[in-house]
Design an enzyme around this catalytic site. Structure first.
Site, PDB file in Angstrom:
ATOM      1  N   GLU A  17       0.726  -1.268  -0.041  1.00  0.00           N
ATOM      2  CA  GLU A  17      -0.007  -0.042   0.061  1.00  0.00           C
ATOM      3  C   GLU A  17       1.019   1.163   0.084  1.00  0.00           C
ATOM      4  O   GLU A  17       0.207   2.176   0.440  1.00  0.00           O
ATOM      5  CB  GLU A  17      -0.852  -0.058   1.171  1.00  0.00           C
ATOM      6  N   SER A 153      -6.746  -1.991   2.258  1.00  0.00           N
ATOM      7  CA  SER A 153      -7.080  -1.502   1.076  1.00  0.00           C
ATOM      8  C   SER A 153      -7.732  -2.631   0.103  1.00  0.00           C
ATOM      9  O   SER A 153      -7.862  -2.605  -1.220  1.00  0.00           O
ATOM     10  CB  SER A 153      -5.977  -0.967   0.307  1.00  0.00           C
ATOM     11  N   GLU A 276     -14.416  -4.965  10.066  1.00  0.00           N
ATOM     12  CA  GLU A 276     -13.009  -4.592  10.464  1.00  0.00           C
ATOM     13  C   GLU A 276     -12.843  -3.171  10.935  1.00  0.00           C
ATOM     14  O   GLU A 276     -13.801  -2.581  10.687  1.00  0.00           O
ATOM     15  CB  GLU A 276     -11.872  -5.075   9.328  1.00  0.00           C
ATOM     16  N   ASN A 278      -9.683   0.032  11.546  1.00  0.00           N
ATOM     17  CA  ASN A 278      -8.214   0.530  10.980  1.00  0.00           C
ATOM     18  C   ASN A 278      -7.783   1.578  11.758  1.00  0.00           C
ATOM     19  O   ASN A 278      -8.389   2.703  12.110  1.00  0.00           O
ATOM     20  CB  ASN A 278      -8.547   0.927   9.396  1.00  0.00           C
ATOM     21  N   SER A 287     -10.459   9.251  -0.103  1.00  0.00           N
ATOM     22  CA  SER A 287     -10.602   7.963   1.347  1.00  0.00           C
ATOM     23  C   SER A 287     -11.814   8.670   2.307  1.00  0.00           C
ATOM     24  O   SER A 287     -12.341   9.799   1.990  1.00  0.00           O
ATOM     25  CB  SER A 287      -9.438   8.441   2.176  1.00  0.00           C
TER      26      SER A 287
END
EC number: 6.3.2.4
Length: 317
Positions: A17, A153, A276, A278, A287
């Site tokens: 990433e 990602s 999930e 992050n 984003s």
């Protein structure tokens, strides 16, 4: 009045990433400079420690994604050097970054998650794909989601609708790490909730609804302008919005996260399901965190500045 510290935006690294991390770094750097901060951008290389230790009043803003950026390794080094930084401490990074670990902890706390199985590559190879596919189908059913346990990602992630497609999906996941997780597929509305703590406790930001044109929120849909429609605040009922916000804050607190996090959720017929979380979310022009913050009362740049101030204050005691 206390002067603003120099901010060292750390981006790049050697993970899959890297390019996204560099884009995140540029976005945060410009936002902070617009508010009068002195900012240096640095890759994570042999000159980083010398650069950081050569500054008298510095706060690091780690924006590395993927391995070493989100697993706590870089933050261990920053802690060892007594350099204050924005974000979660190393131990909690490790809990959040590993999907097999974080999902288990969240589920034990009574939060809805998909049923999940974690399989190391060595075990998958030794037992044979045929037997594994049959067992997974019996336990979880189809569709399934297959993903690397420690990657972001959506890299290496595959939706599997039929047993014959599962071996290839496992191989794709193992291309990004030795541990894959296989989850029951959850269908519904995809949303994400950013949580920010600027000193008054963790607070959920406006919920962002995600509608990829392709139907799958994969790498291309995340980072190609116009490939995904975002609605913020999400057009959800007040009850569902509150449930999503509450889930994100609970996960933030449960995993011991600090300063900022982003939790991804799918809303099915029964309500929100944790997918999930992050600890180093993307900050690019497409984003989700900047979208959420710009829909809030302070905006993206001001929140970044506030987080730097919080980190500096921790160091000054």
């Amino acid at each position: 009045m206390t002067s603003k510290p120099t901010v060292a935006v750390l981006a790049g690294g050697l993970s899959h990433e890297r390019e996204i991390s560099l884009r995140s770094g540029r976005r945060v750097t410009q936002a902070l400079r617009d508010l009068g901060h002195e900012v240096i951008e640095s890759d994570v290389d042999s000159g980083l420690i010398e650069t950081l230790t050569g500054l008298d009043d510095v706060v690091a803003f780690p924006l590395l994604h993927g391995e070493s950026g989100e697993d706590g390794a870089l933050r261990e080094v920053l802690s060892m050097l007594d350099i204050p930084f924005v974000g979660t401490l190393p131990r909690s990074c490790r809990l959040a970054f590993d999907k097999a670990v974080s999902t288990t902890l969240v589920r034990r706390a009574g939060i809805r998650t998909p049923e999940q199985v974690a399989l190391p590559h060595d075990l998958f190879r030794e037992l044979g794909a045929k037997h594994i596919v049959r067992s997974l189908g019996e336990k979880l059913g189809f569709p399934l989601m297959v993903k690397p346990a420690r990657c972001g990602s959506a890299l290496g992630c595959t939706r599997v609708d039929a047993p014959e497609d599962l071996p290839a999906a496992m191989v794709a996941a193992y291309g990004y790490g030795p541990l894959a997780v296989v989850e029951e597929g959850v269908s519904g509305v995809e949303v994400t909730v950013t949580v920010i703590d600027t000193g008054n406790g963790p607070e959920a930001q406006p919920v962002v609804k995600i509608e990829p044109a392709s139907g799958v929120y994969d790498y291309e849909a995340r980072y190609t302008a116009g490939a995904t429609r975002f609605t913020v605040p999400a057009d959800l009922s007040d009850e569902i919005t509150a449930q999503c916000a509450d889930m994100a804050v609970r996960v933030h607190e449960l995993l011991g996260l600090r300063d900022l996090s982003r939790t991804d959720i799918i809303i099915d017929e029964e309500g929100p399901v944790f997918i999930e979380t992050n600890v180093a979310p993307g900050m690019t022009e497409t984003s989700l965190v900047p979208l959420a913050l710009d829909a809030g009362p302070d905006g993206f740049a001001k929140v970044c500045s506030q987080l730097v101030s919080v980190a500096a204050a921790r160091a000054r005691g």
